[in-house]
Scaffold this motif. Structure first.
Motif, PDB file in Angstrom:
ATOM      1  N   TYR A  24       0.822  -1.221   0.000  1.00  0.00           N
ATOM      2  CA  TYR A  24       0.000   0.000   0.000  1.00  0.00           C
ATOM      3  C   TYR A  24       0.848   1.259   0.000  1.00  0.00           C
ATOM      4  O   TYR A  24       0.554   2.202  -0.726  1.00  0.00           O
ATOM      5  N   THR A  25       1.912   1.265   0.813  1.00  0.00           N
ATOM      6  CA  THR A  25       2.687   2.505   0.905  1.00  0.00           C
ATOM      7  C   THR A  25       3.412   2.794  -0.418  1.00  0.00           C
ATOM      8  O   THR A  25       3.689   3.942  -0.732  1.00  0.00           O
ATOM      9  N   GLY A  26       3.660   1.746  -1.205  1.00  0.00           N
ATOM     10  CA  GLY A  26       4.293   1.939  -2.515  1.00  0.00           C
ATOM     11  C   GLY A  26       3.430   2.785  -3.449  1.00  0.00           C
ATOM     12  O   GLY A  26       3.947   3.392  -4.399  1.00  0.00           O
ATOM     13  N   GLY A  27       2.132   2.849  -3.198  1.00  0.00           N
ATOM     14  CA  GLY A  27       1.230   3.605  -4.077  1.00  0.00           C
ATOM     15  C   GLY A  27       0.879   4.990  -3.554  1.00  0.00           C
ATOM     16  O   GLY A  27       0.088   5.718  -4.173  1.00  0.00           O
ATOM     17  N   LEU A  28       1.485   5.379  -2.420  1.00  0.00           N
ATOM     18  CA  LEU A  28       1.059   6.641  -1.804  1.00  0.00           C
ATOM     19  C   LEU A  28       1.501   7.876  -2.603  1.00  0.00           C
ATOM     20  O   LEU A  28       0.783   8.876  -2.642  1.00  0.00           O
ATOM     21  N   ARG A  70      -3.077  13.498   6.845  1.00  0.00           N
ATOM     22  CA  ARG A  70      -2.559  14.154   8.054  1.00  0.00           C
ATOM     23  C   ARG A  70      -1.075  14.477   7.897  1.00  0.00           C
ATOM     24  O   ARG A  70      -0.632  15.589   8.152  1.00  0.00           O
ATOM     25  N   GLN A  71      -0.303  13.484   7.418  1.00  0.00           N
ATOM     26  CA  GLN A  71       1.150  13.688   7.364  1.00  0.00           C
ATOM     27  C   GLN A  71       1.582  14.571   6.193  1.00  0.00           C
ATOM     28  O   GLN A  71       2.607  15.248   6.283  1.00  0.00           O
ATOM     29  N   SER A  72       0.817  14.539   5.105  1.00  0.00           N
ATOM     30  CA  SER A  72       1.236  15.320   3.929  1.00  0.00           C
ATOM     31  C   SER A  72       0.663  16.733   3.952  1.00  0.00           C
ATOM     32  O   SER A  72       1.125  17.606   3.218  1.00  0.00           O
ATOM     33  N   GLY A  73      -0.380  16.930   4.776  1.00  0.00           N
ATOM     34  CA  GLY A  73      -1.030  18.240   4.801  1.00  0.00           C
ATOM     35  C   GLY A  73      -1.905  18.464   3.587  1.00  0.00           C
ATOM     36  O   GLY A  73      -2.352  19.588   3.328  1.00  0.00           O
ATOM     37  N   LYS A  74      -2.153  17.421   2.817  1.00  0.00           N
ATOM     38  CA  LYS A  74      -2.998  17.546   1.610  1.00  0.00           C
ATOM     39  C   LYS A  74      -4.171  16.579   1.759  1.00  0.00           C
ATOM     40  O   LYS A  74      -3.958  15.428   2.167  1.00  0.00           O
ATOM     41  N   GLN A  75      -5.379  17.022   1.478  1.00  0.00           N
ATOM     42  CA  GLN A  75      -6.531  16.129   1.625  1.00  0.00           C
ATOM     43  C   GLN A  75      -6.527  15.066   0.520  1.00  0.00           C
ATOM     44  O   GLN A  75      -6.621  15.382  -0.666  1.00  0.00           O
ATOM     45  N   VAL A  76      -6.378  13.815   0.921  1.00  0.00           N
ATOM     46  CA  VAL A  76      -6.361  12.697  -0.042  1.00  0.00           C
ATOM     47  C   VAL A  76      -7.462  11.724   0.389  1.00  0.00           C
ATOM     48  O   VAL A  76      -7.233  10.869   1.243  1.00  0.00           O
ATOM     49  N   PRO A  77      -8.673  11.861  -0.172  1.00  0.00           N
ATOM     50  CA  PRO A  77      -9.752  10.955   0.251  1.00  0.00           C
ATOM     51  C   PRO A  77      -9.574   9.554  -0.338  1.00  0.00           C
ATOM     52  O   PRO A  77      -8.867   9.364  -1.328  1.00  0.00           O
ATOM     53  N   GLY A 118       9.407 -10.415  19.159  1.00  0.00           N
ATOM     54  CA  GLY A 118       9.721  -9.771  20.433  1.00  0.00           C
ATOM     55  C   GLY A 118       9.644  -8.258  20.402  1.00  0.00           C
ATOM     56  O   GLY A 118      10.305  -7.577  21.202  1.00  0.00           O
ATOM     57  N   ARG A 119       8.878  -7.714  19.489  1.00  0.00           N
ATOM     58  CA  ARG A 119       8.677  -6.256  19.420  1.00  0.00           C
ATOM     59  C   ARG A 119       7.406  -6.008  18.609  1.00  0.00           C
ATOM     60  O   ARG A 119       6.967  -6.895  17.860  1.00  0.00           O
ATOM     61  N   PRO A 120       6.816  -4.807  18.749  1.00  0.00           N
ATOM     62  CA  PRO A 120       5.613  -4.519  17.953  1.00  0.00           C
ATOM     63  C   PRO A 120       5.962  -4.452  16.465  1.00  0.00           C
ATOM     64  O   PRO A 120       7.108  -4.139  16.104  1.00  0.00           O
ATOM     65  N   THR A 121       4.998  -4.727  15.617  1.00  0.00           N
ATOM     66  CA  THR A 121       5.207  -4.558  14.176  1.00  0.00           C
ATOM     67  C   THR A 121       5.084  -3.074  13.829  1.00  0.00           C
ATOM     68  O   THR A 121       4.643  -2.270  14.657  1.00  0.00           O
ATOM     69  N   ILE A 122       5.467  -2.728  12.627  1.00  0.00           N
ATOM     70  CA  ILE A 122       5.463  -1.316  12.215  1.00  0.00           C
ATOM     71  C   ILE A 122       4.059  -0.716  12.370  1.00  0.00           C
ATOM     72  O   ILE A 122       3.053  -1.405  12.162  1.00  0.00           O
ATOM     73  N   THR A 123       3.995   0.549  12.768  1.00  0.00           N
ATOM     74  CA  THR A 123       2.692   1.221  12.869  1.00  0.00           C
ATOM     75  C   THR A 123       2.338   1.821  11.509  1.00  0.00           C
ATOM     76  O   THR A 123       3.219   2.068  10.672  1.00  0.00           O
ATOM     77  N   LEU A 124       1.050   2.097  11.335  1.00  0.00           N
ATOM     78  CA  LEU A 124       0.611   2.736  10.086  1.00  0.00           C
ATOM     79  C   LEU A 124       1.301   4.099   9.934  1.00  0.00           C
ATOM     80  O   LEU A 124       1.789   4.439   8.849  1.00  0.00           O
ATOM     81  N   ALA A 125       1.375   4.841  11.039  1.00  0.00           N
ATOM     82  CA  ALA A 125       1.989   6.180  10.981  1.00  0.00           C
ATOM     83  C   ALA A 125       3.449   6.079  10.538  1.00  0.00           C
ATOM     84  O   ALA A 125       3.904   6.841   9.671  1.00  0.00           O
ATOM     85  N   ASP A 126       4.183   5.133  11.101  1.00  0.00           N
ATOM     86  CA  ASP A 126       5.604   4.998  10.729  1.00  0.00           C
ATOM     87  C   ASP A 126       5.760   4.538   9.285  1.00  0.00           C
ATOM     88  O   ASP A 126       6.691   4.959   8.586  1.00  0.00           O
ATOM     89  N   ALA A 127       4.859   3.653   8.838  1.00  0.00           N
ATOM     90  CA  ALA A 127       4.951   3.173   7.455  1.00  0.00           C
ATOM     91  C   ALA A 127       4.685   4.313   6.473  1.00  0.00           C
ATOM     92  O   ALA A 127       5.378   4.459   5.455  1.00  0.00           O
ATOM     93  N   VAL A 128       3.706   5.157   6.783  1.00  0.00           N
ATOM     94  CA  VAL A 128       3.393   6.293   5.901  1.00  0.00           C
ATOM     95  C   VAL A 128       4.554   7.283   5.930  1.00  0.00           C
ATOM     96  O   VAL A 128       4.980   7.790   4.882  1.00  0.00           O
ATOM     97  N   LYS A 129       5.096   7.511   7.124  1.00  0.00           N
ATOM     98  CA  LYS A 129       6.233   8.441   7.264  1.00  0.00           C
ATOM     99  C   LYS A 129       7.407   7.963   6.414  1.00  0.00           C
ATOM    100  O   LYS A 129       8.031   8.742   5.683  1.00  0.00           O
ATOM    101  N   ALA A 130       7.701   6.659   6.499  1.00  0.00           N
ATOM    102  CA  ALA A 130       8.829   6.110   5.730  1.00  0.00           C
ATOM    103  C   ALA A 130       8.570   6.268   4.235  1.00  0.00           C
ATOM    104  O   ALA A 130       9.481   6.580   3.460  1.00  0.00           O
ATOM    105  N   ALA A 131       7.326   6.070   3.833  1.00  0.00           N
ATOM    106  CA  ALA A 131       7.009   6.153   2.398  1.00  0.00           C
ATOM    107  C   ALA A 131       7.120   7.597   1.895  1.00  0.00           C
ATOM    108  O   ALA A 131       7.528   7.832   0.756  1.00  0.00           O
ATOM    109  N   LEU A 132       6.751   8.543   2.762  1.00  0.00           N
ATOM    110  CA  LEU A 132       6.795   9.936   2.325  1.00  0.00           C
ATOM    111  C   LEU A 132       8.231  10.434   2.285  1.00  0.00           C
ATOM    112  O   LEU A 132       8.559  11.416   1.692  1.00  0.00           O
TER     113      LEU A 132
END
Ligand SMILES: NC(=O)c1ccc[n+]([C@@H]2O[C@H](COP(=O)([O-])OP(=O)(O)OC[C@H]3O[C@@H](n4cnc5c(N)ncnc54)[C@H](OP(=O)(O)O)[C@@H]3O)[C@@H](O)[C@H]2O)c1
Length: 282
Positions: free
Chosen positions: A144-148, A211-218, A268-282
């Motif tokens: 999904y993040t590949g298409g952002l 939220r992270q890009s500051g642009k409304q993307v519905p 032994g640790r949480p998996t990536i969060t949606l916020a972190d995945a979007v941040k990495a993609a941006l």
């Protein structure tokens, strides 16, 4: 020797990197179709051996001394069952002590069109007599993040998953799970249902992107067929467009959701969060 097939692929490279944290490089074999692509792995001391799923003799040579074999599922859809059988047969001949396979979430009952090849492979693994561990991987969040970037450019995120929740995790999370199973000194489970800790809908993904890009993307939910046609329209090969639209339609019915948390327990640790995945993609 721990043998990792598909070691020059995206998941395979991450598995090798994760294994190197616990296992001497000389005990790891990168079994690859094209050894030229693995020069960086050889430079780290990993043994690089040619292993083509379509060439049984190459598999026998690559699996000499195998204690554990990880078969990373092939990306040649439609060819995977004979290719995977060849790898299983070679692991039997090499008398491998553990056979690990990257399958798909709930392969036994999944409605994904990808699932039948995994079901057949799992059946072959079970019939082989090898001690095995099936890593039933959920969706990569990178799917999904590949298409952002495209969604940002077009001002909308399209998909066909509706309100379906998707418990995706990063490739690196699944790679750490494979490395944990391969490097385990004790017994491992025969089946792991692996998925991300936090499931999200595509509308929630679009909201996080906004939220992270500051642009409304519905998020625009489309019928499966229309989404498939849209993907072809933006240049995807028809079979891939069909597969992605089919996966979204299955996700709408819950095929990619899971709340078992077996993946985070294993690594032994949480998996990536949606916020972190979007941040990495941006
Ligand atoms: N869970 C998910 O969301 C998801 C998404 C996509 C794919 N998958 C599955 O997970 C697998 C790993 O993902 P990935 O991202 O690492 O995919 P990938 O980067 O496409 O890697 C696939 C690997 O398979 C190897 N391969 C293909 N045909 C082969 C052959 N005949 N002999 C030997 N090796 C062969 C490729 O070799 P080369 O390096 O030489 O090309 C590559 O290393 C995929 O193959 C697919 O089955 C899962």
């Amino acid at each position: 020797m721990i043998i990792v097939t598909g070691a020059t692929g995206q998941l395979g490279r991450l598995v090798i990197a994760s294994l190197l944290k616990t296992t001497p490089a000389a005990h790891i074999v990168a079994a690859v179709r094209d050894v030229a692509k693995a020069a960086d792995l050889a430079a780290q001391g990993v043994q690089v051996r040619r292993a083509d799923y379509d060439d049984a003799a190459s598999l026998d040579a690559a699996f000499v001394g195998a204690t554990k074999v990880l078969l990373i599922s092939s990306n040649e859809l439609g060819q995977r069952v004979p290719q995977h059988r060849a790898v299983i047969d070679a692991a039997v001949r090499a008398k491998a002590g553990l056979f690990v396979y990257t399958s798909v979430l709930r392969a036994d009952s999944s409605e994904l069109s990808l699932a039948p090849e995994h079901r057949e492979t799992e059946a072959a693994v079970r019939a082989s007599g090898l001690t095995y561990s099936l890593l039933r991987n959920g969706w990569y969040i990178e799917n999904y993040t590949g298409g952002l970037a495209g969604a940002l450019a077009h001002g909308a995120l399209a998909g066909a998953a509706g309100e379906g929740r998707i418990a995706a995790a990063a490739r690196a999370d699944y790679a750490d799970a494979a490395a944990a199973v391969l490097s385990s000194k004790g017994p491992v489970e025969p089946v792991y249902e692996l998925a991300g800790d936090t499931a999200f809908t595509l509308a929630e993904l679009a909201a996080e992107l906004s939220r992270q890009s500051g642009k409304q993307v519905p998020f625009h939910n489309l019928p499966q067929k229309e989404y498939q046609e849209m993907l072809v329209g933006v240049g995807l090969p028809a079979p891939l467009a069909e597969l992605i639209a089919d996966s979204d339609a299955a996700a709408a019915k819950g095929a990619l959701d899971d709340d078992g948390h077996a993946l985070s327990k294993l690594i032994g640790r949480p998996t990536i969060t949606l916020a972190d995945a979007v941040k990495a993609a941006l």
